[in-house]
Design a protein around this motif. Structure first.
Motif, PDB file in Angstrom:
ATOM      1  N   MET A   1      44.107  25.827  35.164  1.00 43.71           N
ATOM      2  CA  MET A   1      44.756  27.016  34.612  1.00 43.71           C
ATOM      3  C   MET A   1      43.730  27.920  33.910  1.00 43.71           C
ATOM      4  N   ILE A   4      41.680  29.813  36.353  1.00 45.82           N
ATOM      5  CA  ILE A   4      42.391  30.965  36.940  1.00 45.82           C
ATOM      6  C   ILE A   4      42.333  32.125  35.969  1.00 45.82           C
ATOM      7  N   ILE A   5      42.577  31.838  34.697  1.00 43.14           N
ATOM      8  CA  ILE A   5      42.568  32.902  33.684  1.00 43.14           C
ATOM      9  C   ILE A   5      41.180  33.520  33.603  1.00 43.14           C
ATOM     10  N   LEU A   8      40.551  35.737  36.641  1.00 42.00           N
ATOM     11  CA  LEU A   8      41.281  37.010  36.556  1.00 42.00           C
ATOM     12  C   LEU A   8      40.604  37.954  35.569  1.00 42.00           C
ATOM     13  N   LEU A   9      40.173  37.416  34.430  1.00 39.09           N
ATOM     14  CA  LEU A   9      39.522  38.255  33.422  1.00 39.09           C
ATOM     15  C   LEU A   9      38.224  38.829  33.975  1.00 39.09           C
ATOM     16  N   LEU A  11      37.494  39.425  37.090  1.00 41.11           N
ATOM     17  CA  LEU A  11      37.849  40.431  38.101  1.00 41.11           C
ATOM     18  C   LEU A  11      38.231  41.753  37.449  1.00 41.11           C
ATOM     19  N   ILE A  12      39.011  41.623  36.397  1.00 37.84           N
ATOM     20  CA  ILE A  12      39.453  42.830  35.691  1.00 37.84           C
ATOM     21  C   ILE A  12      38.249  43.561  35.102  1.00 37.84           C
ATOM     22  N   LEU A  15      36.304  45.342  37.837  1.00 43.72           N
ATOM     23  CA  LEU A  15      37.012  46.526  38.314  1.00 43.72           C
ATOM     24  C   LEU A  15      36.928  47.657  37.310  1.00 43.72           C
ATOM     25  N   ALA A  18      34.055  49.725  37.928  1.00 45.97           N
ATOM     26  CA  ALA A  18      33.940  50.279  39.282  1.00 45.97           C
ATOM     27  C   ALA A  18      33.747  51.788  39.319  1.00 45.97           C
ATOM     28  N   PRO A  19      34.490  52.561  38.493  1.00 43.59           N
ATOM     29  CA  PRO A  19      34.336  54.021  38.590  1.00 43.59           C
ATOM     30  C   PRO A  19      32.914  54.504  38.353  1.00 43.59           C
ATOM     31  N   ARG A  58      44.936  70.267  45.243  1.00 43.67           N
ATOM     32  CA  ARG A  58      45.499  69.075  45.873  1.00 43.67           C
ATOM     33  C   ARG A  58      44.721  68.711  47.132  1.00 43.67           C
ATOM     34  N   TYR A  61      41.302  67.363  46.435  1.00 49.10           N
ATOM     35  CA  TYR A  61      41.368  65.996  45.913  1.00 49.10           C
ATOM     36  C   TYR A  61      41.562  65.009  47.059  1.00 49.10           C
ATOM     37  N   ILE A  62      42.439  65.369  47.985  1.00 50.05           N
ATOM     38  CA  ILE A  62      42.693  64.479  49.128  1.00 50.05           C
ATOM     39  C   ILE A  62      41.412  64.315  49.947  1.00 50.05           C
ATOM     40  N   GLU A  63      40.685  65.408  50.105  1.00 49.18           N
ATOM     41  CA  GLU A  63      39.481  65.380  50.939  1.00 49.18           C
ATOM     42  C   GLU A  63      38.226  64.993  50.157  1.00 49.18           C
ATOM     43  N   ARG A  64      38.408  64.605  48.907  1.00 50.54           N
ATOM     44  CA  ARG A  64      37.285  64.174  48.055  1.00 50.54           C
ATOM     45  C   ARG A  64      36.233  65.272  47.913  1.00 50.54           C
TER      46      ARG A  64
ATOM     47  N   ILE B 315      49.166  34.084  32.871  1.00 47.61           N
ATOM     48  CA  ILE B 315      48.695  34.422  34.229  1.00 47.61           C
ATOM     49  C   ILE B 315      49.440  35.657  34.730  1.00 47.61           C
ATOM     50  N   LEU B 318      48.098  38.728  33.132  1.00 50.14           N
ATOM     51  CA  LEU B 318      46.778  39.081  33.681  1.00 50.14           C
ATOM     52  C   LEU B 318      46.910  39.673  35.084  1.00 50.14           C
ATOM     53  N   VAL B 325      44.805  47.956  36.403  1.00 53.34           N
ATOM     54  CA  VAL B 325      43.413  48.421  36.473  1.00 53.34           C
ATOM     55  C   VAL B 325      43.134  48.937  37.892  1.00 53.34           C
ATOM     56  N   ARG B 331      41.663  54.735  44.545  1.00 49.71           N
ATOM     57  CA  ARG B 331      42.004  56.100  44.909  1.00 49.71           C
ATOM     58  C   ARG B 331      43.452  56.132  45.419  1.00 49.71           C
ATOM     59  N   PHE B 421      49.157  70.810  40.172  1.00 51.68           N
ATOM     60  CA  PHE B 421      48.509  69.598  40.652  1.00 51.68           C
ATOM     61  C   PHE B 421      47.669  68.956  39.554  1.00 51.68           C
TER      62      PHE B 421
END
Lengths: 425, 504
Positions: A1, A4-5, A8-9, A11-12, A15, A18-19, A58, A61-64, B315, B318, B325, B331, B421
């Protein structure tokens, strides 16, 4: 357990960063002749550009596509300076709504020099002519540069689209009013097979002609009935039915109220109803027409004209009203509808600014409008730009067409988006 | 030929499916008006064109009234000592159901052109009247469970079927309404909302009548609906509550859900109107979101037995954080592809929420046990009351606060379903942020503050059983609708199906 925690942490956390690693987007410079987001909030800029700009946001934004907006405030010299600035900053493409022909030429020359795409989003008729009729006016010929594109509404489609809509409604109304005479008021109120229409603007007569052409074409009527309206009828229901213009001479915008009032001045129930349909080629007429129809029973000094038609009888809902365009501010009409609030200054500025011909259609005062599909124009523009930058065919994934002239010649530098119909649900 | 019912020893119809369906019909009836509540903000700002900030303030005022209204009507019902032909609660439900035929519609009177003051009066009056009738029907409805059967297993069935009725009552309008109340330009059609409210009022009335007709009252005890208990020192009770870590943790998690997810309903609607430009499918998308909850619930017992409630809930939280996130960093473009990405993120989020929603009520039960374990006293009434108070606070404040944030981000009621927008893009991130707030508060509440892990819970139950001289249980208890203890009566007193246990 716990594993898993922990997973997950982790991964978060990954992410969350990521930006920061995102791929750089392409930067495009957008040069407006008279628009900025800040000025749009206080109603200080061009309505068309405000609408297009929002849709372009709009699409981009769609076309980046990252984009930087410039506002020329209607000044050609300012726009030329801004074009130079954008080029010097190394933009990947130019999108321009030109102030006039000189700024259009400057943008074209600079873009061609740098071999970057230049896309014209046009609203000024003179600029349109300069760009679209280069041999006629000795103007700018963009056909020699394959990365120059004009994206615009298909003006030729305007009358066709509106005429088709009116014809559909005339046919459906003939069917519905015959079937339920008490519930549905016929367009042809006088029952004389002539729908008397009030023409507002030079193109209205052309629209009416096209409507009559459709109504007289049995095959077209049957096609509309079957494919669009899906009702159980034949072309017989509109046999001999046609639009006929009321004789008012040339109706200028300033004369609208007076002339409409004049039409109803001596009307009584034993006489033919003076107007059974209104066709306008400009939404600028809408406010005056609606105000005039409401006031027909009133004289200029506010007293009641006993000879005039009963206001309750002359409900604008009962006179079908078609126009072109929906953006014109009709705030005076709103004040007219809520006089006490208007007198006390209780109607908010935002609501006044937002009250447009679109609102009158939503309320049913105006039946429908043919309008530029601004969303599609702007989104097409963004997609075309993306295609250019990626070296793809310009029309890939674009719901538009190359312009084809009357002789059938196609121009790959000019992409058009047909008009659409706006009506209440 | 009339169906012959099997009778029990007391001459009552034997408890069976009819009772379950009957009781479910009651919550279906309640939700026929309650389900429209999520449409209020959009209706009043976009259609009625009430200023967003003004509406947010009015919402807080009526929510405060909401909090007063419940115990007030509860007291009136308790004070009513008259003899009724069938049963007092059924009579009050009948009366409430009559009012609810139009009560819900009173909140959606389509008069956008009246003056500002008139709009304020219409909103407050409509809401208060609706709220009153709703409470008159809903509060005794909850208490009715105790009169249908004394058997804990029967009561557990009724609770479960109540949830079914609630789910159906929520899901049907949730899916169908967006398809009919928005026009092709994603603007809300006020007259249709009004009509829908009237139709739902009638459906609710029919449902209530079915319930009233088929309810078999088997218990003749005098049940009180109000939460009145022995007088307590509120500050002391609050102090004790704050020392109860499991109770505080479960409350923080619940508050997170109301502040974030439920508070963000309006933002989600505007997301579909102005960002995806497809308001009509919002209901279908929300239906998809409920799938993980439905799939997870039957598995809950096994998983809880194996891993423990706190562990599982952590869990779950999370998973929800991960989904939120992803919603922020991925996107999500304003087109059909973006909707797919959004739905996938929401499916993961819902899985986490599903875990939480399954174990949340039993966690409060464990928190009561914890109180007894640590202090020797259960104090169910005060613990549940404070838990309920904070939930209501979040439930009331959530939508108002979110609306204020939306206004600050540029949401304009005059642009209705076609916000700029730039504003729509900000609201897209706001929605993700609100869901993330919910998930984080759940993680903090259940993963950090709530301290009853599997080991500790087992130890606590063993020690409590030892004190009572009861043999230790072989497995951990249920996760849904725990059976009632012999010394307690179950009182349902809140619109959101809160169960408050009062000790005798």
């Amino acid at each position: 357990m716990k594993k898993i925690i922990a997973l997950l942490l982790s991964l978060i956390t990954l992410l969350a960063f990521a930006p920061a690693c995102s791929i750089n987007k392409t930067e495009v410079s957008v040069l407006w002749s008279n628009y900025s987001a800040e000025r749009a909030l206080i109603g200080e800029c061009d309505e068309f550009q405000a609408t297009i700009a929002d849709a372009f946001d709009r699409g981009a934004y769609i076309e980046r596509l990252d984009h930087v907006d410039y506002d020329a405030k209607g000044d050609a010299d300012t726009q030329i300076t801004q074009i130079n600035q954008a080029i010097d900053k190394g933009c990947s493409a130019l999108v321009i709504n030109p102030v006039d022909a000189s700024t259009a030429k400057h943008a074209f020359d600079k873009a061609k020099e740098k071999q970057i795409p230049v896309l014209f989003l046009c609203s000024n008729a003179l600029v349109d002519a300069y760009l679209l009729a280069p041999t006629l006016l000795g103007g700018l010929d963009i056909s020699g540069y394959d990365k120059a594109i004009i994206v615009n509404v298909d003006i030729d489609s305007r009358d066709e689209v509106l005429a088709k809509k009116i014809a559909e409604d005339v046919i459906k109304n003939a069917y519905d009013s015959a079937k339920k005479p008490k519930k549905v008021k016929a367009f042809d109120r006088n029952g004389d097979k002539k729908i008397t229409y009030l023409p507002l603007g030079l193109s209205s007569a052309s629209v009416a002609e096209k409507v009559n052409a459709i109504l007289q074409d049995t095959a077209k009527v049957n096609e509309i009935i079957e494919k669009t309206l899906k009702i159980k009828a034949t072309a017989e229901i509109v046999k001999d039915l046609s639009l006929e213009c009321v004789d008012l001479g040339l109706l200028l915008l300033a004369d609208t109220k007076t002339k409409i009032a004049g039409l109803f001045e001596d009307w009584s129930e034993d006489k033919a109803f003076p107007i059974e349909l209104i066709i306008s080629d400009d939404d600028a007429y809408v406010e005056d027409v609606l105000m005039a129809l409401r006031n027909v029973r009133k004289n200029d000094d506010g007293t009641v004209n006993e000879k005039g038609i009963n206001y309750k009888e002359l409900n604008t809902h009962s006179i079908p009203f078609y126009t072109v365009g929906i953006a014109t501010n009709v705030s005076e009409l709103l004040k007219h509808e809520r006089p006490e609030e208007a007198a006390e200054g209780d109607i908010e500025e935002e609501e006044l600014a937002a009250y447009s011909v679109m609102s009158t259609i939503d309320k049913g005062y105006v039946t429908a409008a043919a309008l530029e599909n601004d969303d599609e124009i702007a989104i097409s523009a963004a997609t075309i730009l993306r295609n250019f930058i990626k070296g793809k065919d310009s029309l890939k994934d674009v719901k538009a067409e190359y312009y084809t002239d009357k002789d059938g010649n196609q121009t790959k530098n000019y992409i058009t988006v047909p008009y659409t119909i706006y009506q209440a649900s | 030929m009339k169906k012959q019912h099997v009778l029990d020893a007391n001459g009552h119809r034997k408890f069976g499916m009819t009772d379950c369906l009957s009781y479910a019909a009651g919550d279906f009836g309640c939700n026929m008006s309650f389900a429209l509540k999520s449409t209020l903000i959009i209706f009043w700002t976009q259609f009625m064109r009430m200023n967003s900030v003004l509406y947010a303030l009015l919402l807080i005022i009526v929510q405060v009234w909401d909090a007063i209204n419940d115990p007030l009507i509860g007291s009136i019902i308790d004070a009513d000592k008259r003899k009724y032909k069938r049963n007092k609660f059924l009579t009050y439900i009948w009366f409430g159901s009559i009012g609810l035929i139009v009560g819900g519609a009173l909140c959606f009177i389509p008069l956008p052109d009246v003056g500002k003051v008139a709009k304020i009066i219409i909103f407050i009056a409509g809401y208060v009247v609706w709220d009153a009738f709703y409470t008159v029907a809903n509060v005794p409805y909850g208490s009715l469970l105790s009169l249908i059967s004394k058997d804990p297993a029967d009561r557990a069935s009724l609770s479960a079927w109540r949830s079914v009725g609630s789910m159906v009552g929520n899901m049907v309008p949730m899916v169908i309404l967006p398809m009919i109340i928005y026009d092709a330009n994603n603007n809300i059609i006020g007259s249709r909302v009004f009509l829908a409210a009237l139709i739902m009022g009638v459906l609710g009335f029919i449902s209530f009548q079915y319930m009233i007709k088929t309810t078999e009252v088997r218990v003749m005890d005098d049940i009180k609906v109000s939460e009145e208990g022995p007088k307590v020192n509120i500050f002391k009770a609050f102090g004790n509550f704050m020392k109860n870590r499991p109770a505080v943790g479960a409350t923080v998690a619940a508050m997170g859900m109301f502040l974030g997810m439920q508070g963000g309903t309006a933002a989600v609607t505007v997301l579909f109107q102005s960002y995806f430009k497809n308001a009509s499918i919002s209901g279908v998308v929300m239906l998809f979101q409920m799938l993980p909850i439905i799939i997870f619930t039957p598995l809950a017992r096994k998983l809880v037995t194996k891993y423990g409630k706190k562990e599982l809930a952590t869990i779950g939280a999370l998973c929800s954080i991960l989904a939120c996130v992803l919603m922020l960093v991925l996107r999500i473009s304003p087109d059909s592809k973006g909707i797919i990405v959004y739905v996938l993120c929401q499916l993961i989020n819902s899985l986490g929420m599903g875990v939480y929603s399954t174990v949340s009520w039993s966690m409060m039960g464990d928190a009561i046990d914890y109180n007894e374990w640590k202090t020797g006293s259960r104090d169910e009434g005060t613990v549940y009351s404070l838990h309920s108070f904070f939930r209501k606070l979040a439930q009331g404040a959530g939508p108002s606060l979110v609306l204020l944030v939306m206004a600050a981000l540029g949401y304009s009621e005059f642009h209705a379903g076609n916000q700029l927008f730039e504003v729509a893009l900000k609201l897209r991130y706001l929605v993700a942020g609100l869901f993330l707030l919910s998930a984080v508060m759940q993680f903090v509440g259940l993963g950090i503050i709530y301290n009853l892990d599997k080991k500790t819970l087992t130890k606590m139950n063993e020690e409590l059983d030892a004190r009572k001289g009861i043999a230790p249980a072989s497995e951990e208890g249920e996760v849904v609708a725990e059976p009632l203890q012999e010394t307690s009566e179950e009182v349902v007193s809140e619109k959101d199906n809160q169960v408050v246990v009062d000790s005798e």
